[in-house]
Scaffold this motif. Structure first.
Motif, PDB file in Angstrom:
ATOM      1  N   ARG A  60       0.831  -1.207   0.000  1.00 16.19           N
ATOM      2  CA  ARG A  60       0.000   0.000   0.000  1.00 16.19           C
ATOM      3  C   ARG A  60       0.865   1.256   0.000  1.00 16.19           C
ATOM      4  O   ARG A  60       0.579   2.210  -0.728  1.00 16.19           O
ATOM      5  CB  ARG A  60      -0.933   0.001   1.208  1.00 16.19           C
ATOM      6  N   SER A  61       1.940   1.273   0.791  1.00 13.67           N
ATOM      7  CA  SER A  61       2.796   2.458   0.819  1.00 13.67           C
ATOM      8  C   SER A  61       3.508   2.645  -0.519  1.00 13.67           C
ATOM      9  O   SER A  61       3.674   3.771  -0.988  1.00 13.67           O
ATOM     10  CB  SER A  61       3.810   2.374   1.957  1.00 13.67           C
ATOM     11  N   GLN A  62       3.896   1.543  -1.136  1.00 10.35           N
ATOM     12  CA  GLN A  62       4.550   1.643  -2.446  1.00 10.35           C
ATOM     13  C   GLN A  62       3.570   2.171  -3.491  1.00 10.35           C
ATOM     14  O   GLN A  62       3.928   2.998  -4.333  1.00 10.35           O
ATOM     15  CB  GLN A  62       5.092   0.287  -2.864  1.00 10.35           C
ATOM     16  N   ILE A  63       2.333   1.734  -3.422  1.00  7.52           N
ATOM     17  CA  ILE A  63       1.314   2.227  -4.359  1.00  7.52           C
ATOM     18  C   ILE A  63       1.107   3.721  -4.157  1.00  7.52           C
ATOM     19  O   ILE A  63       1.017   4.488  -5.130  1.00  7.52           O
ATOM     20  CB  ILE A  63       0.001   1.443  -4.179  1.00  7.52           C
ATOM     21  N   GLU A  64       1.052   4.165  -2.893  1.00  4.29           N
ATOM     22  CA  GLU A  64       0.885   5.591  -2.629  1.00  4.29           C
ATOM     23  C   GLU A  64       2.063   6.393  -3.169  1.00  4.29           C
ATOM     24  O   GLU A  64       1.880   7.463  -3.756  1.00  4.29           O
ATOM     25  CB  GLU A  64       0.725   5.827  -1.130  1.00  4.29           C
ATOM     26  N   GLN A  65       3.281   5.892  -2.984  1.00  4.42           N
ATOM     27  CA  GLN A  65       4.461   6.597  -3.492  1.00  4.42           C
ATOM     28  C   GLN A  65       4.438   6.679  -5.011  1.00  4.42           C
ATOM     29  O   GLN A  65       4.757   7.722  -5.593  1.00  4.42           O
ATOM     30  CB  GLN A  65       5.737   5.890  -3.041  1.00  4.42           C
ATOM     31  N   LEU A  66       4.040   5.597  -5.655  1.00  2.00           N
ATOM     32  CA  LEU A  66       3.995   5.607  -7.114  1.00  2.00           C
ATOM     33  C   LEU A  66       2.921   6.556  -7.627  1.00  2.00           C
ATOM     34  O   LEU A  66       3.117   7.229  -8.651  1.00  2.00           O
ATOM     35  CB  LEU A  66       3.756   4.190  -7.641  1.00  2.00           C
ATOM     36  N   LEU A  67       1.799   6.640  -6.928  1.00  4.04           N
ATOM     37  CA  LEU A  67       0.762   7.585  -7.337  1.00  4.04           C
ATOM     38  C   LEU A  67       1.239   9.025  -7.177  1.00  4.04           C
ATOM     39  O   LEU A  67       0.916   9.876  -8.011  1.00  4.04           O
ATOM     40  CB  LEU A  67      -0.508   7.348  -6.520  1.00  4.04           C
ATOM     41  N   GLU A  68       2.010   9.301  -6.116  1.00  2.00           N
ATOM     42  CA  GLU A  68       2.563  10.643  -5.961  1.00  2.00           C
ATOM     43  C   GLU A  68       3.531  10.972  -7.088  1.00  2.00           C
ATOM     44  O   GLU A  68       3.514  12.063  -7.638  1.00  2.00           O
ATOM     45  CB  GLU A  68       3.280  10.766  -4.616  1.00  2.00           C
ATOM     46  N   LYS A  69       4.392  10.008  -7.443  1.00  6.58           N
ATOM     47  CA  LYS A  69       5.335  10.230  -8.539  1.00  6.58           C
ATOM     48  C   LYS A  69       4.608  10.435  -9.856  1.00  6.58           C
ATOM     49  O   LYS A  69       5.036  11.222 -10.698  1.00  6.58           O
ATOM     50  CB  LYS A  69       6.285   9.036  -8.677  1.00  6.58           C
ATOM     51  N   LEU A  70       3.519   9.726 -10.028  1.00  4.58           N
ATOM     52  CA  LEU A  70       2.758   9.838 -11.257  1.00  4.58           C
ATOM     53  C   LEU A  70       2.183  11.240 -11.421  1.00  4.58           C
ATOM     54  O   LEU A  70       2.077  11.749 -12.528  1.00  4.58           O
ATOM     55  CB  LEU A  70       1.634   8.795 -11.269  1.00  4.58           C
ATOM     56  N   GLY A  71       1.858  11.887 -10.304  1.00  4.14           N
ATOM     57  CA  GLY A  71       1.289  13.225 -10.357  1.00  4.14           C
ATOM     58  C   GLY A  71       2.314  14.335 -10.462  1.00  4.14           C
ATOM     59  O   GLY A  71       1.953  15.497 -10.570  1.00  4.14           O
ATOM     60  N   GLN A  72       3.592  14.010 -10.432  1.00  2.00           N
ATOM     61  CA  GLN A  72       4.617  15.048 -10.481  1.00  2.00           C
ATOM     62  C   GLN A  72       4.877  15.503 -11.910  1.00  2.00           C
ATOM     63  O   GLN A  72       4.802  14.716 -12.850  1.00  2.00           O
ATOM     64  CB  GLN A  72       5.925  14.544  -9.886  1.00  2.00           C
ATOM     65  N   ASN A  73       5.159  16.794 -12.041  1.00  4.58           N
ATOM     66  CA  ASN A  73       5.612  17.343 -13.314  1.00  4.58           C
ATOM     67  C   ASN A  73       6.566  18.489 -13.007  1.00  4.58           C
ATOM     68  O   ASN A  73       6.904  18.723 -11.854  1.00  4.58           O
ATOM     69  CB  ASN A  73       4.425  17.784 -14.183  1.00  4.58           C
ATOM     70  N   SER A  74       6.968  19.211 -14.007  1.00  6.09           N
ATOM     71  CA  SER A  74       7.977  20.244 -13.796  1.00  6.09           C
ATOM     72  C   SER A  74       7.444  21.425 -12.992  1.00  6.09           C
ATOM     73  O   SER A  74       8.219  22.164 -12.399  1.00  6.09           O
ATOM     74  CB  SER A  74       8.511  20.745 -15.130  1.00  6.09           C
ATOM     75  N   SER A  75       6.130  21.596 -12.931  1.00  4.12           N
ATOM     76  CA  SER A  75       5.603  22.743 -12.194  1.00  4.12           C
ATOM     77  C   SER A  75       5.471  22.473 -10.703  1.00  4.12           C
ATOM     78  O   SER A  75       5.374  23.401  -9.917  1.00  4.12           O
ATOM     79  CB  SER A  75       4.244  23.163 -12.767  1.00  4.12           C
ATOM     80  N   ASN A  76       5.447  21.203 -10.269  1.00  8.23           N
ATOM     81  CA  ASN A  76       5.301  20.936  -8.844  1.00  8.23           C
ATOM     82  C   ASN A  76       6.437  20.080  -8.279  1.00  8.23           C
ATOM     83  O   ASN A  76       6.275  19.441  -7.250  1.00  8.23           O
ATOM     84  CB  ASN A  76       3.947  20.285  -8.548  1.00  8.23           C
ATOM     85  N   SER A  77       7.577  20.037  -8.970  1.00  7.89           N
ATOM     86  CA  SER A  77       8.721  19.285  -8.475  1.00  7.89           C
ATOM     87  C   SER A  77       9.998  19.891  -9.026  1.00  7.89           C
ATOM     88  O   SER A  77       9.974  20.902  -9.721  1.00  7.89           O
ATOM     89  CB  SER A  77       8.617  17.817  -8.891  1.00  7.89           C
TER      90      SER A  77
END
Length: 137
Positions: A60-77
């Motif tokens: 579950r924690s790995q899934i949450e981390q991957l979802l956070e990475k999926l939402g990243q782009n140049s404007s928020n990271s």
């Protein structure tokens, strides 16, 4: 077949072995149903154990981390814009509305400048003159 109902005579056409195999007694049906219910309960317990286990929490924690990475782009990271990919679209800004004031220093503004030192505090004065007058060239 009379009025869409199967009569007793039509069942006589089937061999007795097939009829016995195709039909279960109520007791046999209830036994098989109870076996399936027990198997379902066993599997549900196993799923609950896996979900509560350390492996389940890690997943579950790995899934949450991957979802956070999926939402990243140049404007928020910290990622550069080239990492956004072709379908990301541009972050276009709204054009600025024209203000009421003109560009540059405004009337009445004192400005910021360094005051000249008085002559008695100056150590050396160097006169710099151009070699050629710009008006004469």
């Amino acid at each position: 077949m009379i009025n869409g109902h199967v009569g007793a005579d039509e069942n006589a056409e089937l061999p007795d072995a097939e009829v016995r195999d195709a039909t279960l007694s109520a007791a046999e049906f209830e036994t098989k149903l109870a076996e399936k219910d027990a198997r379902i309960a066993e599997l549900e317990g196993e799923v609950a154990r896996i979900a509560d286990s350390r492996t389940g929490r890690q997943a579950r924690s790995q899934i949450e981390q991957l979802l956070e990475k999926l939402g990243q782009n140049s404007s928020n990271s910290h990622l550069p814009p080239s990492s956004d990919g072709p379908g990301a679209g541009k972050n276009e800004r709204k054009p600025k509305s024209k203000g009421k004031r003109k560009r540059g220093g405004q009337k009445g503004h004192r400005g910021a400048h360094r005051e000249l030192l008085p002559p008695e505090r100056v150590d050396e004065v160097i006169d710099l003159f151009p070699e050629v007058c710009l008006d004469c060239v």
